[in-house]
Design an enzyme around this catalytic site. Structure first.
Site, PDB file in Angstrom:
ATOM      1  N   GLY A  89       0.739  -1.180   0.028  1.00  0.00           N
ATOM      2  CA  GLY A  89       0.107  -0.028   0.022  1.00  0.00           C
ATOM      3  C   GLY A  89       1.135   1.231  -0.107  1.00  0.00           C
ATOM      4  O   GLY A  89       1.901   1.408   0.767  1.00  0.00           O
ATOM      5  N   ALA A  90       0.431   2.123  -0.966  1.00  0.00           N
ATOM      6  CA  ALA A  90       1.829   3.362  -0.816  1.00  0.00           C
ATOM      7  C   ALA A  90       1.752   4.026   0.367  1.00  0.00           C
ATOM      8  O   ALA A  90       2.936   4.177   0.539  1.00  0.00           O
ATOM      9  CB  ALA A  90       0.931   4.163  -2.050  1.00  0.00           C
ATOM     10  N   TYR A 142      -6.120  -7.663  -8.823  1.00  0.00           N
ATOM     11  CA  TYR A 142      -6.676  -7.005  -7.646  1.00  0.00           C
ATOM     12  C   TYR A 142      -8.039  -7.344  -7.457  1.00  0.00           C
ATOM     13  O   TYR A 142      -8.966  -7.553  -8.221  1.00  0.00           O
ATOM     14  CB  TYR A 142      -6.798  -5.309  -8.170  1.00  0.00           C
ATOM     15  CG  TYR A 142      -5.422  -4.607  -8.177  1.00  0.00           C
ATOM     16  CD1 TYR A 142      -4.675  -4.415  -6.861  1.00  0.00           C
ATOM     17  CD2 TYR A 142      -4.781  -4.305  -9.260  1.00  0.00           C
ATOM     18  CE1 TYR A 142      -3.430  -3.879  -6.931  1.00  0.00           C
ATOM     19  CE2 TYR A 142      -3.688  -3.787  -9.428  1.00  0.00           C
ATOM     20  CZ  TYR A 142      -3.055  -3.499  -8.370  1.00  0.00           C
ATOM     21  OH  TYR A 142      -1.640  -2.813  -8.241  1.00  0.00           O
ATOM     22  N   ASN A 169       1.074   9.225  -7.886  1.00  0.00           N
ATOM     23  CA  ASN A 169       0.591   7.836  -8.002  1.00  0.00           C
ATOM     24  C   ASN A 169      -0.693   7.362  -9.119  1.00  0.00           C
ATOM     25  O   ASN A 169      -1.700   6.938  -8.772  1.00  0.00           O
ATOM     26  CB  ASN A 169       0.062   7.256  -6.867  1.00  0.00           C
ATOM     27  CG  ASN A 169       1.128   6.499  -6.138  1.00  0.00           C
ATOM     28  OD1 ASN A 169       1.938   5.727  -6.675  1.00  0.00           O
ATOM     29  ND2 ASN A 169       1.432   6.660  -4.730  1.00  0.00           N
ATOM     30  N   GLY A 221      17.195  10.451 -12.776  1.00  0.00           N
ATOM     31  CA  GLY A 221      17.492  11.176 -11.666  1.00  0.00           C
ATOM     32  C   GLY A 221      16.098  11.914 -11.522  1.00  0.00           C
ATOM     33  O   GLY A 221      14.904  11.610 -11.787  1.00  0.00           O
ATOM     34  N   GLY A 280       7.337  -0.569  -5.364  1.00  0.00           N
ATOM     35  CA  GLY A 280       7.307   0.153  -4.180  1.00  0.00           C
ATOM     36  C   GLY A 280       8.470   1.317  -4.152  1.00  0.00           C
ATOM     37  O   GLY A 280       8.803   2.086  -3.158  1.00  0.00           O
ATOM     38  N   ALA A 281       9.315   1.513  -5.327  1.00  0.00           N
ATOM     39  CA  ALA A 281      10.334   2.283  -5.517  1.00  0.00           C
ATOM     40  C   ALA A 281       9.793   3.661  -5.213  1.00  0.00           C
ATOM     41  O   ALA A 281      10.514   4.628  -4.372  1.00  0.00           O
ATOM     42  CB  ALA A 281      11.020   2.025  -6.565  1.00  0.00           C
ATOM     43  N   GLY A 282       8.962   4.243  -5.712  1.00  0.00           N
ATOM     44  CA  GLY A 282       8.238   5.640  -5.515  1.00  0.00           C
ATOM     45  C   GLY A 282       7.725   5.784  -4.342  1.00  0.00           C
ATOM     46  O   GLY A 282       8.384   6.923  -3.572  1.00  0.00           O
ATOM     47  N   ASP A 283       7.096   4.760  -3.698  1.00  0.00           N
ATOM     48  CA  ASP A 283       6.796   5.212  -2.184  1.00  0.00           C
ATOM     49  C   ASP A 283       8.269   5.306  -1.234  1.00  0.00           C
ATOM     50  O   ASP A 283       8.158   6.053  -0.517  1.00  0.00           O
ATOM     51  CB  ASP A 283       6.143   4.044  -1.606  1.00  0.00           C
ATOM     52  CG  ASP A 283       4.747   3.473  -2.350  1.00  0.00           C
ATOM     53  OD1 ASP A 283       4.152   4.604  -2.927  1.00  0.00           O
ATOM     54  OD2 ASP A 283       4.626   2.339  -2.540  1.00  0.00           O
TER      55      ASP A 283
END
Length: 338
Positions: free
Chosen positions: A33-34, A105, A166, A230, A257-260
């Protein structure tokens, strides 16, 4: 309280081997979950964090509350819904963005989709230095959107609003409506994170980070992430220079999950009042922690080591290479180093 996050978390089922969902014989249970990802990473780094949400009165809801609480996150404002289930999803081991990747989902009608201004403790949501939200919540239901509009509206007790766009096209019944809502919420926030790819997909941005800033002139801090290239930070117009920091070289295991993690690392540095360049570097380092693990949620890098890496000169930073296990190895180094 340093940070409050609000949003849906789901039980995640990760395959034990590569292959189609139809062929994978077994899965390992995890959480995803973000907003809860951000909460867990920040709590693991020593910050005081609260996660607000709804889960079903079921075993999966128990699992989420227990696992997230085990990170040190305050879960006392997670409501249990006796009528709606906890959301779950399954995914393949293949990388996102490829034809081999599948995600299934099961979140329609979930407990979290019933969140609204009427049944969420708004005082608890606003009782931190930073309130972190994401566009995923806005897409779950009209009530969830109403909640985000309430929390991002100007108010005397409003904390610093952090918003991760997101963009998830599959959650919106209309791509035009989704793009409109996400832009409105981003323009209300103080700190905004958006991927260059998201901006292209949602708003048709083709001219780079500067064009994104043109669409979102209001936020005091806008971070435009451009994958392995970057990230660019735009500060308050006329007061802060535009800052670009390259991403370190990472041997990627999975991008989930990298953005979170980037948002968590950036907020971690923001709470410590570090310089802008260090905030972006911490975002990259925490993202690298997620990129080098197959799970949706990664442990943050050891604080002292992350600080040392963030302080490298540009030449050394440019030669940095991070691979699987680098956060565990450096955590051990932290223990040994006085």
């Amino acid at each position: 309280m340093d940070v409050v996050t609000l949003g849906e978390s789901m039980v995640t089922f990760l395959p034990t081997r590569p292959g189609r969902l139809a062929d994978v014989p077994s899965f390992e249970r995890s959480i995803g979950g973000a907003e809860s990802n951000v909460a867990c990473m920040l709590a693991a780094a020593g910050h005081s964090v609260r996660w607000i949400s709804r889960v079903g009165a079921d075993g999966f809801g128990d699992h989420l509350v227990e696992r997230i609480g085990a990170y040190g996150v305050d879960v006392t404002h997670v409501d249990r819904d006796p009528h709606r289930p906890t959301g779950v999803y399954f995914r393949t081991a293949g990388e996102r963005g490829t034809d081999a990747h599948e995600v299934a989902y099961y979140r329609a009608g979930s407990a979290a989709s019933a969140m609204s201004p009427a049944d969420v403790d708004l005082t608890a949501a606003r009782s931190a230095r930073i309130l972190h939200l994401s566009g995923i919540t806005a897409a779950l239901s009209p009530d969830c959107l109403a909640l985000l509009l309430e929390l991002t509206a100007p108010a005397p007790d409003r904390p610093l609003i952090s918003f991760d766009v997101n963009h998830r096209p599959g959650l919106w019944c209309s791509s035009e409506r989704g793009a409109e809502v996400l832009r409105e919420l981003a323009r209300r926030a103080d700190i905004v994170f958006v991927g260059a790819d998201e901006a292209r997909e949602a708003w048709g941005v083709a001219g780079g980070a500067e064009e994104v800033r043109g669409l979102l002139p209001e936020p005091d801090v806008l971070v435009v992430k451009d994958g392995e290239r970057g990230a660019t930070l735009f500060g308050s117009p006329g007061r802060a220079p535009v800052t670009f920091v390259t991403a370190p070289h990472v041997n990627v295991v999975a991008t989930t999950g990298a953005g979170d993690a980037f948002a968590a690392g950036f907020l971690h540095a923001t709470l410590r009042d570090l310089p802008v360049r260090a905030r972006l570097r911490h975002g990259h380092l925490w993202a690298a922690a997620a990129l080098t693990t197959p799970a949706d949620l990664a442990a943050p890098p050891a604080p002292g080591h992350a600080d040392r890496l963030a302080a490298l000169d540009d030449t050394a930073w440019g030669t940095l290479r991070l691979g699987p296990g680098w956060t565990r190895a450096e955590a051990e180094e932290e223990v040994r180093t006085p």
